[in-house]
Design a protein around this motif. Structure first.
Motif, mmCIF file in Angstrom:
data_model
loop_
_atom_site.group_PDB
_atom_site.id
_atom_site.type_symbol
_atom_site.label_atom_id
_atom_site.label_comp_id
_atom_site.label_asym_id
_atom_site.label_seq_id
_atom_site.Cartn_x
_atom_site.Cartn_y
_atom_site.Cartn_z
ATOM 1 N N LEU A 81 -10.947 -0.242 -1.434
ATOM 2 C CA LEU A 81 -11.115 0.594 -0.209
ATOM 3 C C LEU A 81 -9.048 0.666 0.284
ATOM 4 O O LEU A 81 -8.242 1.879 -0.211
ATOM 5 N N GLY A 82 -8.846 -0.679 1.202
ATOM 6 C CA GLY A 82 -7.540 -1.064 1.551
ATOM 7 C C GLY A 82 -6.507 -1.178 -0.297
ATOM 8 O O GLY A 82 -5.128 -1.242 0.415
ATOM 9 N N HIS A 83 -6.967 -1.079 -1.112
ATOM 10 C CA HIS A 83 -6.346 -1.564 -2.493
ATOM 11 C C HIS A 83 -5.691 -0.211 -3.373
ATOM 12 O O HIS A 83 -5.219 -0.565 -4.492
ATOM 13 N N ALA A 88 -7.034 6.964 -6.904
ATOM 14 C CA ALA A 88 -7.520 6.469 -7.502
ATOM 15 C C ALA A 88 -8.838 5.677 -6.946
ATOM 16 O O ALA A 88 -10.289 5.345 -7.818
ATOM 17 N N TYR A 89 -9.201 6.247 -5.987
ATOM 18 C CA TYR A 89 -10.720 5.481 -5.477
ATOM 19 C C TYR A 89 -11.875 6.388 -5.702
ATOM 20 O O TYR A 89 -12.648 6.384 -6.146
ATOM 21 N N GLU A 90 -11.191 7.520 -5.416
ATOM 22 C CA GLU A 90 -12.443 8.974 -6.267
ATOM 23 C C GLU A 90 -12.320 8.483 -7.577
ATOM 24 O O GLU A 90 -13.341 8.701 -8.237
ATOM 25 N N GLN A 91 -11.828 8.198 -8.377
ATOM 26 C CA GLN A 91 -11.808 8.107 -9.833
ATOM 27 C C GLN A 91 -13.066 6.245 -9.842
ATOM 28 O O GLN A 91 -13.829 6.825 -10.569
ATOM 29 N N ARG A 141 -2.740 2.121 -13.005
ATOM 30 C CA ARG A 141 -1.194 2.269 -12.506
ATOM 31 C C ARG A 141 -0.834 1.643 -10.736
ATOM 32 O O ARG A 141 -1.875 1.837 -10.099
ATOM 33 N N LEU A 142 -0.306 0.958 -10.772
ATOM 34 C CA LEU A 142 0.239 0.219 -9.359
ATOM 35 C C LEU A 142 1.758 1.069 -8.615
ATOM 36 O O LEU A 142 3.027 0.533 -9.640
ATOM 37 N N GLU A 143 1.530 1.297 -7.516
ATOM 38 C CA GLU A 143 2.384 1.329 -6.746
ATOM 39 C C GLU A 143 2.547 0.537 -5.750
ATOM 40 O O GLU A 143 2.085 0.173 -4.864
ATOM 41 N N GLN A 144 3.768 0.526 -5.777
ATOM 42 C CA GLN A 144 4.404 -0.678 -3.845
ATOM 43 C C GLN A 144 4.307 0.208 -3.296
ATOM 44 O O GLN A 144 5.549 1.040 -3.596
ATOM 45 N N TRP A 150 0.949 -3.665 -3.397
ATOM 46 C CA TRP A 150 0.498 -3.194 -4.309
ATOM 47 C C TRP A 150 -0.723 -2.411 -4.374
ATOM 48 O O TRP A 150 -1.762 -2.792 -4.040
ATOM 49 N N ARG A 151 -0.884 -0.944 -4.718
ATOM 50 C CA ARG A 151 -1.829 -0.458 -4.524
ATOM 51 C C ARG A 151 -2.359 0.562 -5.672
ATOM 52 O O ARG A 151 -0.892 1.138 -6.590
#
Length: 169
Positions: A81-83, A88-91, A141-144, A150-151
């Motif tokens: 959840l926090g990451h 992305a969470y739904e995926q 994919r990660l985004e800062q 990073w999430r």
């Protein structure tokens, strides 16, 4: 008795380096001391490892392990959840229950992991996941964020290739 100012108080040994009559004072050319071999097997093994630097995992390597833990069923989806950000969470919610990484025998492991930086603060990453003889691909994919954390912004799993002999005609 003669007091020497370089000698610690109470020491009476005249053989200290530089003392009159000591071997160091009458400097003779000598060969360099040869290094001693390790005396125990543990010391022989510990010496090379002390010289190595430990591998510090990159953010995409850490996320590959984290995503694998969720997709293999070792961790619940809400652990991410926090990451995650965006969809992305739904995926993950959609992928986790029906992923081919949920095996009943061999635990899947990350074999390789790499990443591409299309711009600062973004990593397009990939990983190959092995479970026994089965190998799957995972992309994410990660985004800062502004807080420099990073999430995960997107996750995709490669599907098993279908051979022409197995497809219905």
């Amino acid at each position: 008795m003669h007091k020497d100012r370089t000698r610690p108080q109470g020491r009476r040994d005249p053989r200290r380096p530089g003392a009159p009559g000591s071997r160091a004072a009458t400097a003779r050319p000598t060969a360099a001391p040869t290094p001693r071999p390790a005396t125990t097997a543990a010391a022989a093994v510990a010496a090379p490892t002390a010289l190595r630097h430990p591998h510090r995992p990159t953010p995409h390597e850490q996320f590959a392990e984290r995503l694998l833990a969720v997709l293999s069923g070792r961790r619940p989806v809400h652990w991410m959840l926090g990451h995650t950000i965006g969809e992305a969470y739904e995926q993950l919610v959609q992928l986790a229950p029906r992923t081919p990484l949920r095996t009943r025998g061999t635990l899947p492991v990350v074999r390789t992991c790499g990443g591409f930086h299309p711009r600062p603060g973004v990593v397009e990453a990939f990983a190959s996941i092995a479970a026994g003889e089965q190998v799957r691909a995972m992309a994410f994919r990660l985004e800062q964020g502004r807080d420099l954390r990073w999430r995960c912004a997107a996750v995709e799993l490669g599907t098993a290739p279908t051979s022409p002999a197995c497809t219905p005609a």
